[in-house]
Design a protein around this motif. Structure first.
Motif, PDB file in Angstrom:
ATOM      1  N   TYR A  77      56.603  83.859  -8.479  1.00 21.01           N
ATOM      2  CA  TYR A  77      57.306  83.163  -7.816  1.00 21.01           C
ATOM      3  C   TYR A  77      56.036  84.438  -6.609  1.00 21.01           C
ATOM      4  CZ  TYR A  77      61.290  81.805  -9.810  1.00 21.01           C
ATOM      5  OH  TYR A  77      61.621  81.475 -11.102  1.00 21.01           O
ATOM      6  N   SER A  78      54.788  84.754  -7.282  1.00 22.79           N
ATOM      7  CA  SER A  78      54.294  85.332  -6.318  1.00 22.79           C
ATOM      8  C   SER A  78      53.733  84.482  -4.991  1.00 22.79           C
ATOM      9  CB  SER A  78      52.723  86.393  -6.956  1.00 22.79           C
ATOM     10  OG  SER A  78      52.121  85.110  -7.569  1.00 22.79           O
ATOM     11  N   PRO A  79      53.589  83.296  -4.620  1.00 22.68           N
ATOM     12  CA  PRO A  79      52.880  82.946  -3.768  1.00 22.68           C
ATOM     13  C   PRO A  79      54.158  82.913  -2.731  1.00 22.68           C
ATOM     14  CG  PRO A  79      52.356  81.671  -5.733  1.00 22.68           C
ATOM     15  CD  PRO A  79      53.537  82.542  -6.168  1.00 22.68           C
ATOM     16  N   TYR A  80      55.608  83.345  -2.766  1.00 26.95           N
ATOM     17  CA  TYR A  80      56.336  82.910  -2.039  1.00 26.95           C
ATOM     18  C   TYR A  80      56.989  84.588  -1.847  1.00 26.95           C
ATOM     19  CZ  TYR A  80      56.465  78.055  -4.073  1.00 26.95           C
ATOM     20  OH  TYR A  80      55.865  77.191  -4.880  1.00 26.95           O
ATOM     21  N   MET A  81      56.362  85.533  -2.392  1.00 24.08           N
ATOM     22  CA  MET A  81      56.696  87.165  -2.259  1.00 24.08           C
ATOM     23  C   MET A  81      56.154  87.050  -0.378  1.00 24.08           C
ATOM     24  SD  MET A  81      58.781  87.735  -4.483  1.00 24.08           S
ATOM     25  CE  MET A  81      58.452  89.768  -4.446  1.00 24.08           C
ATOM     26  N   ASP A  82      56.908  88.548  -0.140  1.00 27.26           N
ATOM     27  CA  ASP A  82      55.473  88.745   1.320  1.00 27.26           C
ATOM     28  C   ASP A  82      54.433  88.837   0.601  1.00 27.26           C
ATOM     29  OD1 ASP A  82      55.364  92.111   2.672  1.00 27.26           O
ATOM     30  OD2 ASP A  82      56.522  90.567   4.057  1.00 27.26           O
ATOM     31  N   ILE A  83      53.390  89.053   1.735  1.00 26.60           N
ATOM     32  CA  ILE A  83      52.233  89.376   1.619  1.00 26.60           C
ATOM     33  C   ILE A  83      51.405  90.726   1.293  1.00 26.60           C
ATOM     34  CG2 ILE A  83      50.071  89.189   2.671  1.00 26.60           C
ATOM     35  CD1 ILE A  83      50.959  85.495   3.544  1.00 26.60           C
ATOM     36  N   GLU A  84      52.121  91.742   2.763  1.00 28.73           N
ATOM     37  CA  GLU A  84      51.796  92.931   2.253  1.00 28.73           C
ATOM     38  C   GLU A  84      52.206  93.328   1.211  1.00 28.73           C
ATOM     39  OE1 GLU A  84      53.415  94.323   6.134  1.00 28.73           O
ATOM     40  OE2 GLU A  84      52.195  93.314   7.440  1.00 28.73           O
ATOM     41  N   ILE A  85      53.249  93.533   0.796  1.00 31.45           N
ATOM     42  CA  ILE A  85      53.947  93.809  -0.536  1.00 31.45           C
ATOM     43  C   ILE A  85      53.228  93.364  -1.897  1.00 31.45           C
ATOM     44  CG2 ILE A  85      56.459  94.021  -2.839  1.00 31.45           C
ATOM     45  CD1 ILE A  85      57.560  93.651   0.065  1.00 31.45           C
TER      46      ILE A  85
END
Length: 80
Positions: free
Chosen positions: A37-45
């Motif tokens: 799921y990391s490609p869909y998470m907020d970039i700054e987080i």
């Protein structure tokens, strides 16, 4: 919000493999490989988990490069 010129297709960067001098392949942000799921998470987080301590504050995007010839892997810091 700053943008990565590589992630957004604004420019390309060429890195040569230090082992065999082949042009390395840019495989995107290193954080995209943390889990499904990391490609869909907020970039700054996700920048809190990219392995570079101040990448968020310094406006850096960490890209994963691999050599198609000898499979050498490295991360390169790209300024946003």
């Amino acid at each position: 919000m700053d943008v990565c010129p590589l992630c957004n297709g604004l420019e390309t960067r060429i890195f040569q493999c230090p082992n065999c001098q082949t042009i390395m392949s840019d495989n995107g942000k290193i954080t995209d490989y943390l889990d499904d799921y990391s490609p869909y998470m907020d970039i700054e987080i996700m920048k809190l988990f990219d392995g570079v301590e101040q990448s968020l504050e310094k406006k850096q995007c960490i890209h994963y490069y691999i050599c198609p010839n000898c499979m050498h892997e490295e991360n390169n810091i790209i300024a946003e």
